[in-house]
Enzyme design. Structure first.
Site, PDB file in Angstrom:
ATOM      1  N   SER A   7       0.817  -1.205   0.000  1.00 23.76           N
ATOM      2  CA  SER A   7       0.000   0.000   0.000  1.00 23.76           C
ATOM      3  C   SER A   7       0.855   1.260   0.000  1.00 23.76           C
ATOM      4  O   SER A   7       1.756   1.404   0.824  1.00 23.76           O
ATOM      5  CB  SER A   7      -0.920   0.006   1.236  1.00 23.76           C
ATOM      6  OG  SER A   7      -1.507   1.264   1.427  1.00 23.76           O
ATOM      7  N   LYS A   8       0.550   2.155  -0.916  1.00 25.61           N
ATOM      8  CA  LYS A   8       1.235   3.452  -0.937  1.00 25.61           C
ATOM      9  C   LYS A   8       0.922   4.225   0.339  1.00 25.61           C
ATOM     10  O   LYS A   8       1.790   4.918   0.887  1.00 25.61           O
ATOM     11  CB  LYS A   8       0.774   4.247  -2.157  1.00 25.61           C
ATOM     12  CG  LYS A   8       1.319   5.681  -2.236  1.00 25.61           C
ATOM     13  CD  LYS A   8       2.817   5.711  -2.398  1.00 25.61           C
ATOM     14  CE  LYS A   8       3.327   7.126  -2.549  1.00 25.61           C
ATOM     15  NZ  LYS A   8       4.795   7.206  -2.591  1.00 25.61           N
ATOM     16  N   ARG A   9      -0.277   4.085   0.846  1.00 23.40           N
ATOM     17  CA  ARG A   9      -0.678   4.790   2.069  1.00 23.40           C
ATOM     18  C   ARG A   9       0.205   4.398   3.245  1.00 23.40           C
ATOM     19  O   ARG A   9       0.526   5.213   4.101  1.00 23.40           O
ATOM     20  CB  ARG A   9      -2.148   4.476   2.387  1.00 23.40           C
ATOM     21  CG  ARG A   9      -2.655   5.142   3.663  1.00 23.40           C
ATOM     22  CD  ARG A   9      -4.115   4.790   3.899  1.00 23.40           C
ATOM     23  NE  ARG A   9      -4.960   5.226   2.811  1.00 23.40           N
ATOM     24  CZ  ARG A   9      -6.259   4.963   2.727  1.00 23.40           C
ATOM     25  NH1 ARG A   9      -6.850   4.257   3.656  1.00 23.40           N
ATOM     26  NH2 ARG A   9      -6.965   5.397   1.692  1.00 23.40           N
TER      27      ARG A   9
END
Length: 483
Positions: free
Chosen positions: A253-255
């Site tokens: 996940s980029k988050r």
């Protein structure tokens, strides 16, 4: 398996940051090209203008260069098959699609959005598909509607019966029922090609011999195969790589900061270590070794060792590999990397950064942990006398006070306060006293740092801090131990 020089390509879309899964695809394509003495091509696939993010092309360039994956042909370096940006090849796609229309392998579709919605049919799996209304239009009607400048797309005419079989070098032969294949759009109403069509046309035009990509494109492979056959072109080899997962259920996940190459750079990982680890995500070397330079990866890489199973990203494994790469750096290179992080914690200019880096390098796993290791340098933290107690060193608050009082005059007399000079003076003292090293060096470390763990021992800390600060902190420790 590969007997000739392979032409591979990395064809990213400029839609944002560089995902580590994409970078791994680029890496495998690069390794295969270099292993076979072939060429690695960079092509920018920018046909989806709605998803394009400004500055993304530059991110692609910078990431590949930073990782050491230099391309032989591409938008910025040119090559025999230029241009290497899809939007600049627009005319060739329409011409190719029209050729398929002439071959009866594609057709013009004039259905509006509303008409398409009305003509969707659900197949036995419950998936809605276009009912192929325009596939049966007469040639006269098609020409008339084209003459009226009606908007159109061009669709691939899929066979309605039989199966399509294609071979993947990882997954083997895969068979798909043609009845499951929708008449996919090749040319959109704005004249731009779809992704699936453009990369087939470009791969052929650029003489790509092996296509390496993620296995999310496995379902599209029959469509590619049918396009190649319709054109009468040679079909390249296919290698579909397993996905890179955070765990068995979740993607990176980029988050969470665990999906992008730059995320790991920002966390203090070396490019060489990131590339080393990515190579091992879904590929296993024959000798089970884990630490590779890029050149060593080229020599060791074998397509047959690529796994079919999803690769689970292990941050601890990456950290271990990064530590090994850090230790392999020359002292000068380590210092170049480390100074940025040292300066985040250390504002003093009178410390010996060479000795500090020498102490840090074997104890550093990621560069971002450096500042917290150096919190004591600018200002000695408050600490409890219990810190002087160390059972292994046979050290207590009482013995610590005596040791420091013994060391102080010896250190005060030193004109040369280098690490070697401090070392020789203290070890001479220890030898004369006939005691274990720790009885002196442990209290020295505690008095100079106020911490239970430090980058380097007492000798290194003294050389790093310098004579004035070392003597000051030792005198403070004596006063504290007397209270």
């Amino acid at each position: 398996m590969f007997m000739k020089a392979e032409r591979t390509r990395f064809a990213p879309s400029p839609t944002g940051y560089m995902h580590v899964g994409n970078l791994r695809t680029a890496l495998y394509a690069y390794l295969l090209a270099k292993k076979t003495g072939g060429s690695f091509i960079l092509r920018i696939e920018d046909t989806d203008r709605e998803r394009e993010v400004e500055g993304s092309t530059e991110i692609i360039y910078e990431t590949l260069k930073d990782a050491g994956l230099f391309w032989d042909e591409g938008p910025d370096v040119g090559g025999a098959y230029a241009p290497y940006i899809q939007s600049k090849r627009k005319g060739s796609y329409l011409e190719s699609a029209k050729l398929l229309v002439e071959k009866k392998a594609a057709y013009y579709c004039f259905c509006s959005k509303e008409q398409l919605e009305a003509r969707l049919n659900k197949d036995i799996s419950g998936i809605s598909r276009y009912d192929r209304h325009c596939r049966s239009l007469s040639e006269d009607e098609v020409n008339q509607r084209l003459g009226n400048n009606e908007p159109f797309v061009i669709r691939q005419k899929m066979p309605r019966e039989g199966t399509t079989v294609f071979n993947d070098l990882v997954y083997g032969d895969i068979s798909v029922e043609n009845a499951e294949l929708e008449d996919q759009i090749l040319i959109k109403s704005d004249g731009m090609p779809t992704y699936n069509f453009a990369n087939v046309v470009d791969d052929h035009a650029m003489n790509i011999t092996c296509v390496i990509r993620g296995n999310e494109y496995l379902s599209s492979a029959p469509k590619y195969t049918l396009l190649y056959r319709a054109f009468g072109w040679d079909i390249p080899s296919y290698i579909h790589c397993p996905p890179v997962m955070k765990d068995h259920q979740h993607k990176l996940s980029k988050r969470d900061g665990d999906a992008g190459y730059q995320d790991f750079k920002d966390k203090g990982y070396l490019p060489a270590a990131i590339i080393n680890y990515l190579a091992l995500l879904g590929w296993s070397p024959k000798d089970e070794r884990e630490i590779f330079s890029l050149e060593q990866l080229i020599q060791a890489f074998e397509v047959t060792a690529i796994s079919k199973s999803p690769a689970i990203f292990d941050p601890q494994k990456l950290r271990y590999i990064n530590a090994e790469h850090i230790r392999a750096l020359s002292p000068e290179t380590f210092k170049d990397y480390a100074l940025e992080f040292i300066k985040q914690a250390v504002k003093r200019e009178d410390i010996d950064t060479d000795v500090l880096c020498e102490a840090l390098q074997p104890r550093c796993e990621v560069f971002t942990e450096i500042p917290e290791k150096l919190s004591f340098i600018d200002e000695l933290p408050e600490y409890d006398n219990d810190l002087f107690y160390n059972k292994k060193m046979k050290c207590s608050a009482e013995t610590a006070k005596d040791a420091i009082l013994t060391m102080l005059p010896v250190l005060e007399q030193l004109a040369d306060f280098s690490r070697q000079s401090v070392h020789d003076a203290l070890f001479s003292l220890i030898e004369k006293a006939g005691v274990k090293n720790g009885l002196y060096l442990w209290p020295l470390r505690v008095a100079l740092s106020g911490l239970p763990a430090t980058p380097g021992g007492g000798v290194e800390l003294a050389a790093i801090l310098g004579k004035t600060e070392t003597l000051s902190r030792l005198n403070k420790a004596v006063i504290q131990l007397e209270t």
